[in-house]
Design a protein around this motif. Structure first.
Motif, PDB file in Angstrom:
ATOM      1  N   PHE A   1       2.177   4.744  -6.730  1.00 26.29           N
ATOM      2  CA  PHE A   1       1.679   5.753  -5.792  1.00 26.29           C
ATOM      3  C   PHE A   1       2.166   5.453  -4.374  1.00 26.29           C
ATOM      4  N   LEU A   2       2.041   4.213  -3.948  1.00 25.46           N
ATOM      5  CA  LEU A   2       2.444   3.834  -2.593  1.00 25.46           C
ATOM      6  C   LEU A   2       3.932   4.058  -2.362  1.00 25.46           C
ATOM      7  N   LEU A   3       4.734   3.861  -3.407  1.00 25.73           N
ATOM      8  CA  LEU A   3       6.182   3.985  -3.281  1.00 25.73           C
ATOM      9  C   LEU A   3       6.699   5.403  -3.466  1.00 25.73           C
ATOM     10  N   ASN A   4       6.108   6.126  -4.410  1.00 29.80           N
ATOM     11  CA  ASN A   4       6.735   7.356  -4.893  1.00 29.80           C
ATOM     12  C   ASN A   4       5.979   8.646  -4.610  1.00 29.80           C
ATOM     13  N   ASP A   5       4.768   8.570  -4.120  1.00 32.88           N
ATOM     14  CA  ASP A   5       3.989   9.789  -3.901  1.00 32.88           C
ATOM     15  C   ASP A   5       4.164  10.278  -2.461  1.00 32.88           C
ATOM     16  N   PRO A   6       4.632  11.516  -2.277  1.00 29.94           N
ATOM     17  CA  PRO A   6       4.815  12.057  -0.923  1.00 29.94           C
ATOM     18  C   PRO A   6       3.522  12.059  -0.101  1.00 29.94           C
ATOM     19  N   GLU A   7       2.377  12.169  -0.782  1.00 29.65           N
ATOM     20  CA  GLU A   7       1.112  12.145  -0.053  1.00 29.65           C
ATOM     21  C   GLU A   7       0.899  10.780   0.592  1.00 29.65           C
ATOM     22  N   ALA A   8       1.206   9.724  -0.143  1.00 31.48           N
ATOM     23  CA  ALA A   8       1.110   8.378   0.435  1.00 31.48           C
ATOM     24  C   ALA A   8       2.106   8.223   1.575  1.00 31.48           C
ATOM     25  N   GLY A   9       3.314   8.741   1.372  1.00 32.02           N
ATOM     26  CA  GLY A   9       4.336   8.666   2.404  1.00 32.02           C
ATOM     27  C   GLY A   9       3.930   9.371   3.677  1.00 32.02           C
ATOM     28  N   ALA A  10       3.246  10.518   3.531  1.00 30.81           N
ATOM     29  CA  ALA A  10       2.821  11.294   4.695  1.00 30.81           C
ATOM     30  C   ALA A  10       1.719  10.584   5.474  1.00 30.81           C
ATOM     31  N   ILE A  11       0.993   9.705   4.804  1.00 24.18           N
ATOM     32  CA  ILE A  11      -0.073   8.948   5.474  1.00 24.18           C
ATOM     33  C   ILE A  11       0.493   7.697   6.131  1.00 24.18           C
ATOM     34  N   LEU A  12       1.296   6.963   5.383  1.00 29.89           N
ATOM     35  CA  LEU A  12       1.794   5.667   5.860  1.00 29.89           C
ATOM     36  C   LEU A  12       2.998   5.798   6.794  1.00 29.89           C
ATOM     37  N   LEU A  13       3.757   6.900   6.650  1.00 29.01           N
ATOM     38  CA  LEU A  13       4.938   7.152   7.468  1.00 29.01           C
ATOM     39  C   LEU A  13       5.839   5.905   7.486  1.00 29.01           C
ATOM     40  N   SER A  14       6.176   5.395   8.679  1.00 32.05           N
ATOM     41  CA  SER A  14       7.090   4.244   8.726  1.00 32.05           C
ATOM     42  C   SER A  14       6.381   2.970   9.160  1.00 32.05           C
TER      43      SER A  14
ATOM     44  N   MET B   1      -4.722   3.692   8.360  1.00 30.55           N
ATOM     45  CA  MET B   1      -3.749   4.394   7.511  1.00 30.55           C
ATOM     46  C   MET B   1      -3.898   3.982   6.051  1.00 30.55           C
ATOM     47  N   THR B   2      -4.032   2.689   5.839  1.00 29.61           N
ATOM     48  CA  THR B   2      -4.108   2.163   4.478  1.00 29.61           C
ATOM     49  C   THR B   2      -5.369   2.642   3.783  1.00 29.61           C
ATOM     50  N   GLU B   3      -6.473   2.679   4.507  1.00 33.10           N
ATOM     51  CA  GLU B   3      -7.723   3.181   3.920  1.00 33.10           C
ATOM     52  C   GLU B   3      -7.588   4.647   3.529  1.00 33.10           C
ATOM     53  N   GLN B   4      -6.861   5.409   4.332  1.00 29.67           N
ATOM     54  CA  GLN B   4      -6.622   6.817   3.991  1.00 29.67           C
ATOM     55  C   GLN B   4      -5.776   6.930   2.727  1.00 29.67           C
ATOM     56  N   ALA B   5      -4.761   6.067   2.606  1.00 29.40           N
ATOM     57  CA  ALA B   5      -3.909   6.096   1.419  1.00 29.40           C
ATOM     58  C   ALA B   5      -4.698   5.685   0.178  1.00 29.40           C
ATOM     59  N   ILE B   6      -5.556   4.695   0.329  1.00 29.27           N
ATOM     60  CA  ILE B   6      -6.398   4.263  -0.793  1.00 29.27           C
ATOM     61  C   ILE B   6      -7.306   5.402  -1.241  1.00 29.27           C
ATOM     62  N   ALA B   7      -7.900   6.094  -0.284  1.00 26.67           N
ATOM     63  CA  ALA B   7      -8.787   7.222  -0.603  1.00 26.67           C
ATOM     64  C   ALA B   7      -8.029   8.316  -1.351  1.00 26.67           C
ATOM     65  N   ALA B   8      -6.776   8.580  -0.942  1.00 25.67           N
ATOM     66  CA  ALA B   8      -5.970   9.599  -1.610  1.00 25.67           C
ATOM     67  C   ALA B   8      -5.652   9.182  -3.040  1.00 25.67           C
ATOM     68  N   PHE B   9      -5.358   7.893  -3.232  1.00 25.82           N
ATOM     69  CA  PHE B   9      -5.076   7.389  -4.576  1.00 25.82           C
ATOM     70  C   PHE B   9      -6.316   7.493  -5.460  1.00 25.82           C
ATOM     71  N   GLU B  10      -7.469   7.101  -4.933  1.00 25.40           N
ATOM     72  CA  GLU B  10      -8.706   7.142  -5.719  1.00 25.40           C
ATOM     73  C   GLU B  10      -9.084   8.566  -6.097  1.00 25.40           C
ATOM     74  N   LYS B  11      -8.762   9.523  -5.231  1.00 30.68           N
ATOM     75  CA  LYS B  11      -9.055  10.924  -5.545  1.00 30.68           C
ATOM     76  C   LYS B  11      -8.226  11.386  -6.733  1.00 30.68           C
ATOM     77  N   LYS B  12      -6.987  10.907  -6.806  1.00 25.90           N
ATOM     78  CA  LYS B  12      -6.115  11.268  -7.918  1.00 25.90           C
ATOM     79  C   LYS B  12      -6.388  10.424  -9.165  1.00 25.90           C
ATOM     80  N   ASN B  13      -7.035   9.284  -8.954  1.00 26.90           N
ATOM     81  CA  ASN B  13      -7.341   8.363 -10.057  1.00 26.90           C
ATOM     82  C   ASN B  13      -8.811   7.956  -9.981  1.00 26.90           C
ATOM     83  N   PRO B  14      -9.707   8.881 -10.329  1.00 28.00           N
ATOM     84  CA  PRO B  14     -11.146   8.661 -10.134  1.00 28.00           C
ATOM     85  C   PRO B  14     -11.748   7.504 -10.928  1.00 28.00           C
ATOM     86  N   THR B  15     -11.006   6.948 -11.871  1.00 27.16           N
ATOM     87  CA  THR B  15     -11.551   5.820 -12.651  1.00 27.16           C
ATOM     88  C   THR B  15     -11.153   4.465 -12.051  1.00 27.16           C
TER      89      THR B  15
END
Length: 424
Positions: free
Chosen positions: A327-340, A50-64
């Motif tokens: 991102f981990l706290l406030n982005d719905p995309e992260a929330g949808a990956i990490l759930l509870s 799950m965490t690797e998926q969230a990291i990938a989503a963050f990196e896609k939004k922040n390519p640098t």
């Protein structure tokens, strides 16, 4: 707990080492020019995915920005993290438990996040659980409650009924557990017990006592002895395995617990563990309030952060680290990956966005917490030395249940050692 105890010892050396070590501040630039962030966390294989998926989503939004996860299992996490912090090599973003928060903040290892991360949509009642001396050194990843898990199928197969968790007492819990064991096929126990400090905190609160009080342990010897008496009754009345079997079961981990392997009717766990436990058992598990003492004025239950996001005070990339935590706290995309997995989100908008996506176990956790919210105590951030409490409680509790120490002797020594740990 060995890892937290070792962490406290290693962290004590951090000030000396950081004062004379140059270090790299916990971050550097990747060869491709991107900013590299190191992120430490612990958990299961499913959490890592799950965490690797969230990291990938963050990196896609922040390519640098490249986020490098530093993952480990639970037993070795704090020992490894303390070594890195002491060597001036702390990860930029670190996951911490509430028990270690005062220790790391007090050593100057954590950045003050006040005004640095957007907390507008977070549960303001939970944020103080990340504060030390009025500063927001940590932000909760999510919240959970220490509860009783019940396997209805196992209980009914033994000829018993589910309890009314609004009224049941500790004696009724012990009696029911004994009946389940006796009504089973010989391979099932009514319950498995735990020495988790959360259990002791709740039990003490029902007797009008706080775990911590004015910089000392607020639990009396009488409450400790009453708590241990419950374990003694469970063992003698066959409601649970004996001390040796329970020690073996506890050492085997969550997935090998009695309730996860359908060998137990009850077990105490955090609500965010419900999904993994239900998956292991293959059966539906139900969340219940813990029993109460007959004259208790409150349940003693409390809403606690599953864990915290923190940022190293030595990071060379504070802006990027803050962006990742945001991102981990406030982005719905992260929330949808990490759930509870790290507790139910404390961001109201994220929770609303993922509510319909939650699996049944997480939905049950949410409904359970909502149903008891008016009866929850405020969480208390443990003082320095709080990270040692689980190990201290377990050692003396095992000594009592195995007959190696009398309750009187163990209570005296436990309180002496626990207060010494707080005093430093």
């Amino acid at each position: 707990m060995r890892s937290l105890k070792t962490a406290a010892l290693l962290a004590a050396a951090a000030l000396t080492l950081t004062a004379c070590g140059s270090g790299d501040g916990g971050g550097d630039a990747a060869s491709d020019g991107k900013t590299k962030l190191r992120f430490s966390y612990w958990g299961s294989d499913s959490r890592q995915k799950m965490t690797e998926q969230a990291i990938a989503a963050f990196e896609k939004k922040n390519p640098t920005i490249d986020v490098v996860g530093e993952f480990s299992d639970w037993p070795s996490y704090y020992e490894s993290l303390a070594t890195k912090v002491a060597a001036n090599d702390a990860p930029d973003v670190m996951t911490l438990e509430i028990r270690g928060l005062s220790e790391y903040a007090g050593r100057g290892a954590l950045a003050d996040l006040t005004g640095k991360v957007n907390t507008a949509d977070l549960d303001q009642g939970v944020l103080p659980a990340g504060q030390v001396d009025g500063k927001q050194y940590a932000i909760p990843t999510g919240v959970n409650v220490f509860a009783m898990l019940a396997n209805k199928a196992t209980i009914e197969k033994a000829g018993e009924k589910m309890p009314d968790d609004k009224t049941w007492t500790w004696d009724e819990y012990i009696e029911l557990s004994s009946k389940i064991t006796k009504g089973g096929d010989g391979s099932v126990y009514g319950t498995e017990y735990t020495f988790n400090p959360a259990y002791l905190t709740i039990f003490a609160a029902q007797r009008g006592e706080s775990f911590y009080n004015n910089g000392k342990i607020g639990i009396t010897p009488e409450t400790l002895k009453a708590w241990w008496a419950n374990f003694d009754k469970l063992i003698k009345e066959k409601g649970s395995p004996d001390a040796a079997k329970m020690a073996e079961t506890a050492a085997a981990g969550q997935e090998q617990s009695l309730i996860a392997t359908n060998k137990g009717g009850f077990g105490m766990w955090w609500t965010n563990q419900l999904g993994a436990m239900a998956k292991s058992s293959g059966q539906e598990l139900t969340l219940l309030r813990l029993p109460k003492t007959p004259d208790a004025q409150k349940s003693g239950l409390f809403l606690q952060p599953a864990m915290h996001w923190t940022i190293s005070s030595k990071t060379e990339h504070p802006a990027e680290a803050q962006k990742f935590v945001d991102f981990l706290l406030n982005d719905p995309e992260a929330g949808a990956i990490l759930l509870s997995d790290r507790g139910l989100p404390i961001n109201s908008k994220v929770l609303a966005a993922i509510k319909d996506k939650l699996p049944p176990a997480d939905t049950q956790s949410l409904e359970f917490i909502e149903s008891i919210k008016s009866d929850l105590d405020a969480v208390v951030v443990p003082p320095k030395g709080g990270g040692k409490m689980e190990d201290i409680i377990r050692r003396y509790s095992e000594a009592v249940t195995s007959g190696q120490q009398t309750p009187d002797e163990a209570a005296t020594k436990l309180l002496e050692e626990a207060n010494a740990a707080i005093a430093g």
